[in-house]
Design an enzyme around this catalytic site. Structure first.
Site: not given
Ligand code: CMC
Length: 435
Positions: A311, A369
């Site tokens: 998140h 989720d």
């Molecule tokens: N699985 C594997 N690696 C992950 C995940 C994941 N679900 N989420 C983040 N990472 C890694 C990402 O690859 C990055 O690694 P590195 O530092 O080596 O590059 C690090 O963690 C930071 O991730 P980020 O993409 O910079 O984080 P963000 O804040 O931009 O993204 C997020 C947040 C929710 C989009 C992301 O965690 C994600 O894609 N999660 C899966 C989708 C999900 O479950 N979304 C629902 C969110 S909660 C409900 C809502 O908001 O609707």
């Protein structure tokens, strides 16, 4: 940027004596916020924050998240207390009006909302324009957007009464639109709302009843539905809420703004994740394959994410996920499902992730989720409806945030700037002279 004792920070351009003092703003709780509104006009520089990870885009009194501690408050009330003791319509009143209603206010609010559950009859024909296999979120975007073509009498955003009626209409009609989206997809007749039921019961009724036989809403499932709605009702300035605010900042009508929010919610990084989690669990299949899948998630070349994990704000367990997990147990027990392979698989994935350095070091925990889809599936919802349910719940948050913004005298059109890295100014070259 350096912090100063008098509640400001000063930015100094390296190698010069040019500096600017930025006042620090303090909220009730949460980090201080540097006020950069004069940074460009007085100092000639923009700030760069793609993804808005460090930017407070607005002032708000509605929802507060402490991502490090895993805290979520609606108008100051912890989500755990609301989930346990409140109802969705009470929470809707709280989000929209700022306070929990007293008994008379709760009754008024209930009536005020439920009075608007029916759709203009002509909206029925909109559905026929869609393919039966259309994704329900596509239908939601279209039909909710179309509301602005039907309810002209409440579109003056500067009129408080119009704002109130539009909010009621949206909260009341979105479940009807959602249920009809489902009925259209499966080829069953649309079921009209019943205002003698509560909000969650009415929604389950419109989803599941058929004209041919009586349908009794299960009180346990209605309570689970109500809880799911409460947990999803608002979440501060997330992508879809920011979309609603940005659209609303232009003066667009609330129905159009909420349709924009629905479109933004659809993506798998946001509300679409609940659907993606179920697809992912289905693909993995059995707990034995969990570790293999985890290896894929950690391999950056695979572009695979553990859906339902991570998140932007929570760097701790999402408090909503905890409640969802407990609810999952209760719903499965109520439905007499002793062993649900998907739930077992999800628990196994969670356990692996919570002990794995990849997830620990990145502070990736289950989000709302991760478990919601399993509950919804057990309750009989098809996967494609999961994000629609999220939209039904979040409509309250969106309209509350929209209302707060419209009523804020400092509101002005949202208009971000950019770091331009394209070609500098150059002269047009006639086609015959181009290389
Ligand atoms: N699985 C594997 N690696 C992950 C995940 C994941 N679900 N989420 C983040 N990472 C890694 C990402 O690859 C990055 O690694 P590195 O530092 O080596 O590059 C690090 O963690 C930071 O991730 P980020 O993409 O910079 O984080 P963000 O804040 O931009 O993204 C997020 C947040 C929710 C989009 C992301 O965690 C994600 O894609 N999660 C899966 C989708 C999900 O479950 N979304 C629902 C969110 S909660 C409900 C809502 O908001 O609707």
């Amino acid at each position: 940027m350096s912090g100063t004792a008098d509640g400001s920070v000063t930015i100094t351009r390296d190698g010069t004596n040019q500096s600017i003092r930025l006042p620090l703003l303090a909220g009730t709780i949460g980090p201080e916020v540097a006020d950069i509104r004069k940074l460009y006009s007085d100092f000639g520089i923009f700030t760069f924050d793609p993804g808005y990870g460090g930017t407070a885009a607005c002032e708000s009194k509605i929802t507060y998240i402490d991502g490090d501690e895993g805290v979520l408050l609606y108008r100051g009330y912890p989500i755990e207390q609301l989930a346990e003791q409140s109802t969705f319509l009470e929470v809707a009143h709280l989000l929209l009006n700022g306070e929990l209603p007293n008994k008379a206010e709760a009754e008024d609010f209930h009536q005020g909302v439920m009075l608007h559950t029916m759709l203009h009859e002509q909206l029925r024909s909109f559905y026929n324009g869609f393919r039966r296999d259309a994704h329900p979120m596509a239908v939601m975007c279209g039909v909710v957007g179309a509301l602005s073509a039907f309810y002209h009498d409440s579109l003056d955003i500067n009129n408080p009464e119009h704002r109130r009626i539009s909010a009621f209409r949206l909260i009341a009609k979105v479940p009807t639109i959602a249920a009809w989206t489902y009925k259209y997809a499966i080829g069953q007749p649309f079921v009209y709302p019943r205002n003698d039921l509560n909000y969650a019961e009415n929604f389950l009724y419109m989803m599941n009843a058929v004209p041919a036989e009586p349908y009794q809403v299960s009180p346990v499932l209605a309570r689970a539905m109500d809880l799911i709605l409460i947990l999803h009702a608002d979440h501060e300035q997330n992508a879809s809420t920011s979309t609603v605010r940005l659209a609303g900042s232009t003066g667009a009508n609330p129905f159009a703004c909420i349709a924009a929010g629905i479109a933004s919610l659809w993506g798998p990084a946001h509300g679409g994740a609940n659907e993606a989690v179920l697809k992912m669990l289905g693909e993995i299949g059995t707990p034995e394959k969990a570790r293999e899948f985890m290896a894929r998630v950690k391999d950056k070349q695979s572009h695979t994410r553990l859906m339902g994990f991570g998140h932007r704000v929570y760097k701790n367990y999402d408090p909503r996920a905890k409640i969802m997990q407990q609810t999952c147990h209760a719903v499965l027990a109520e439905l007499g499902i002793k062993d649900d392979p998907l739930f077992d698989l999800a628990m196994e994935m969670e356990q692996i992730a919570l002990k794995d350095d990849y997830f620990i070091s990145r502070k990736l925990y289950p989000n709302v989720d991760f478990y919601s889809g399993i509950i919804l599936k057990a309750m009989g919802f098809p996967t494609s409806m999961f994000t629609v349910l999220f939209a039904v719940a979040r409509t309250v948050g969106w309209i509350s945030q929209w209302k707060e913004m419209v009523e804020d005298p400092t509101n002005r059109i949202g208009r971000p700037r950019q770091l331009y890295t394209g070609a500098p100014m150059r002269d047009y070259v006639p086609v015959g002279q181009r290389g």
